[in-house]
Design an enzyme around this catalytic site. Sequence first.
Site, mmCIF file in Angstrom:
data_model
loop_
_atom_site.group_PDB
_atom_site.id
_atom_site.type_symbol
_atom_site.label_atom_id
_atom_site.label_comp_id
_atom_site.label_asym_id
_atom_site.label_seq_id
_atom_site.Cartn_x
_atom_site.Cartn_y
_atom_site.Cartn_z
ATOM 1 N N TYR A 162 79.740 78.551 -21.305
ATOM 2 C CA TYR A 162 80.988 78.738 -20.569
ATOM 3 C C TYR A 162 82.179 78.124 -21.293
ATOM 4 C CZ TYR A 162 78.541 80.467 -16.470
ATOM 5 O OH TYR A 162 77.798 81.208 -15.601
ATOM 6 N N ASP A 208 77.782 59.840 -4.200
ATOM 7 C CA ASP A 208 78.794 60.617 -3.483
ATOM 8 C C ASP A 208 78.792 62.059 -3.996
ATOM 9 O OD1 ASP A 208 80.988 61.584 -2.159
ATOM 10 O OD2 ASP A 208 82.381 60.038 -2.855
ATOM 11 N N HIS A 210 80.857 64.326 -2.820
ATOM 12 C CA HIS A 210 82.236 64.809 -2.696
ATOM 13 C C HIS A 210 82.292 66.209 -2.084
ATOM 14 C CE1 HIS A 210 84.191 61.492 -4.722
ATOM 15 N NE2 HIS A 210 83.436 61.606 -5.772
ATOM 16 N N GLU A 234 76.529 60.263 0.292
ATOM 17 C CA GLU A 234 77.891 60.332 0.814
ATOM 18 C C GLU A 234 78.446 61.752 0.733
ATOM 19 O OE1 GLU A 234 80.569 57.536 -0.997
ATOM 20 O OE2 GLU A 234 82.335 58.649 -0.336
ATOM 21 N N GLU A 260 85.162 60.392 5.399
ATOM 22 C CA GLU A 260 86.342 59.730 4.840
ATOM 23 C C GLU A 260 87.583 60.611 4.939
ATOM 24 O OE1 GLU A 260 84.805 59.072 0.856
ATOM 25 O OE2 GLU A 260 86.354 60.362 0.035
ATOM 26 N N ARG A 281 82.615 56.864 7.530
ATOM 27 C CA ARG A 281 83.458 56.399 6.433
ATOM 28 C C ARG A 281 84.940 56.257 6.808
ATOM 29 N NH1 ARG A 281 82.273 55.102 1.949
ATOM 30 N NH2 ARG A 281 83.899 56.286 0.905
ATOM 31 N N HIS A 310 85.758 53.891 3.846
ATOM 32 C CA HIS A 310 86.365 54.395 2.622
ATOM 33 C C HIS A 310 87.391 53.362 2.134
ATOM 34 C CE1 HIS A 310 87.915 57.518 -0.001
ATOM 35 N NE2 HIS A 310 89.115 57.508 0.560
ATOM 36 N N ASP A 314 93.316 54.014 -3.956
ATOM 37 C CA ASP A 314 94.508 54.658 -3.389
ATOM 38 C C ASP A 314 94.764 54.171 -1.957
ATOM 39 O OD1 ASP A 314 92.783 56.264 -1.834
ATOM 40 O OD2 ASP A 314 92.897 57.927 -3.244
HETATM 41 CO CO CO Z 1 83.797 59.649 -1.071
#
Ligand code: CO
Length: 400
Positions: A162, A208, A210, A234, A260, A281, A310, A314
Site C-alpha cells: 500500500y 487502548d 481507540h 480500553e 472517555e 473513563r 481519562h 491535553d
Molecule cells: Co483512550
Amino acid sequence: MKITAVKSILTCPQRNYIFVKIETDQGVYGWGEASLNWSEFEVMTRLEQISPLLIGQDPTRIQDLWHYLYARTYWMGGSISMAAIAGVDMALWDILGKRAGLPVYQLLGGKSREGVVVYNHAIGSTFEETAEQVAAFVDRGYKVVRVQVGEYGGVGNRPQSYAGERAGGSAYLEPTEYFHAGAYIENVPKLFQYLRDQFGMELELFHDVHGKLTPIQAARLAKNLEPYRLMFLEDPLRPEHRESFRLLRQHTTTPLGMGEIMQSKFDLLPLFQEQLIDYYRLPPVHSGGISEAMKIAALAEPYDIRSAFHGPDDIGPVAQAAAVHVSRAIHNFGVLEWADYNTATHEVVSGISTPRDGLAYPQELPGLGIDVNEGLAAQFPYTRVPTPMVRRIDGTMHVY
Ligand code: CO
C-alpha cells in the site's frame, strides 16, 4: 460570601488548557479547569455566557449552582457545557475547601486510600521498544502501564503493497497513521505474549483500541487477549455502538474500560445497569466537575464498576488535581491515567503532585491545593497542536 468575578484563561504551556478562577468578596478564590481539546473557543464562549449568572451568588451553594447552570442553557448537556460547568464546579469546591480549611477529598467523605494508583503510556515502534518503556515505568514504581505499538496505527500495520497511497497519494495536512485491522488484531496478543514473558503475570497491563474496530473484530481481539490477563481493554468500540457492547460482553472475559468521550451520567448509566463495562473513563473535567464525578461513582458502585479517569496531557493540572481528590475519596476507584507536565506548566501551575512509587497524592492544603500564575499563563497563548489522524491502509479516513 458572594461571588464577585469569574475569569477564564486559555493558555498553552504544553497543550491548550482552560483555567477558571472564581473570586469572592471575602478574598477567597478558587480554581477550576474546563479544558476540552479541539473545542477551546467554544468552551471559552460558553464560560463568557454563564459567568455573569454567577456574580452575586453564594459560592457554597454548589449543588444548586450546578443545576442552575445545567438547566439555564436549555440545550442541556453536551461536551462544551459539561466542561464549562466542570470549570465552575471545581472552583467552587476549591473555595469551599479553603473556607473550611480542609483539602477537597476530606469534604467528599475523606480518604478511602492513601495514594491513588496511576498509569502511564508505553508506546514503542516495536515490541522491544515498548518493553523498554514498560521497564522504565516499573523502575519508577508504576504498577499499571498502558502498552501500545504505535499510538493509533498499531502493530504491523504498514504492508508495503500500500506504499503508493502514502508516497504519491493525498497530501494530508496533519500527521497521519495507517491502520490495518487484520494485522492489528493478530499482533496485539503477540505484544502481550512478549511482555508477559518478560514481566510475568502480576504487573497490571492494558491496551487502548481507540475505538478502531468493528464490534465483531473487537470481540475477536478481546477473546484472544484473555490468556494475558489485561487489567482492561480500553475503548474497544466507539461509544455510538451501544448495542454492540452486549455482543462484545458475551464473547469475552477480558475486562472492558470505556467512556472517555462520553459526556455525562446519562451516557454511562445504561452501561452500568447492564454491567457491560468494568471501568468507566469519563473524568471530572468532562462530566461537569467534582459534584457530578461523585454521583457517577455512586451510580457505578453497586455494580462494582470502577473508575479509570481519562487524563492525558491535553487535560491540565487543575483537572488532574480534582481527579486525584475524587479518586482518593470514592470507594470504587480503579486507576487514574497520569500525565507528566513540562517545566512551563509547572511554572504556570503550582502544587502539581508527583507520583511516588506509582501512587499520586493530593496536596494536604485547603481546597484543591493548586494555584495558577495568571501573568505567566498569559505568556503562553493558544497554539494549534497537531494530533495524528488515522486512515485505513487504502487511504480511507478512519472514524477515530
Ligand atoms: Co483512550
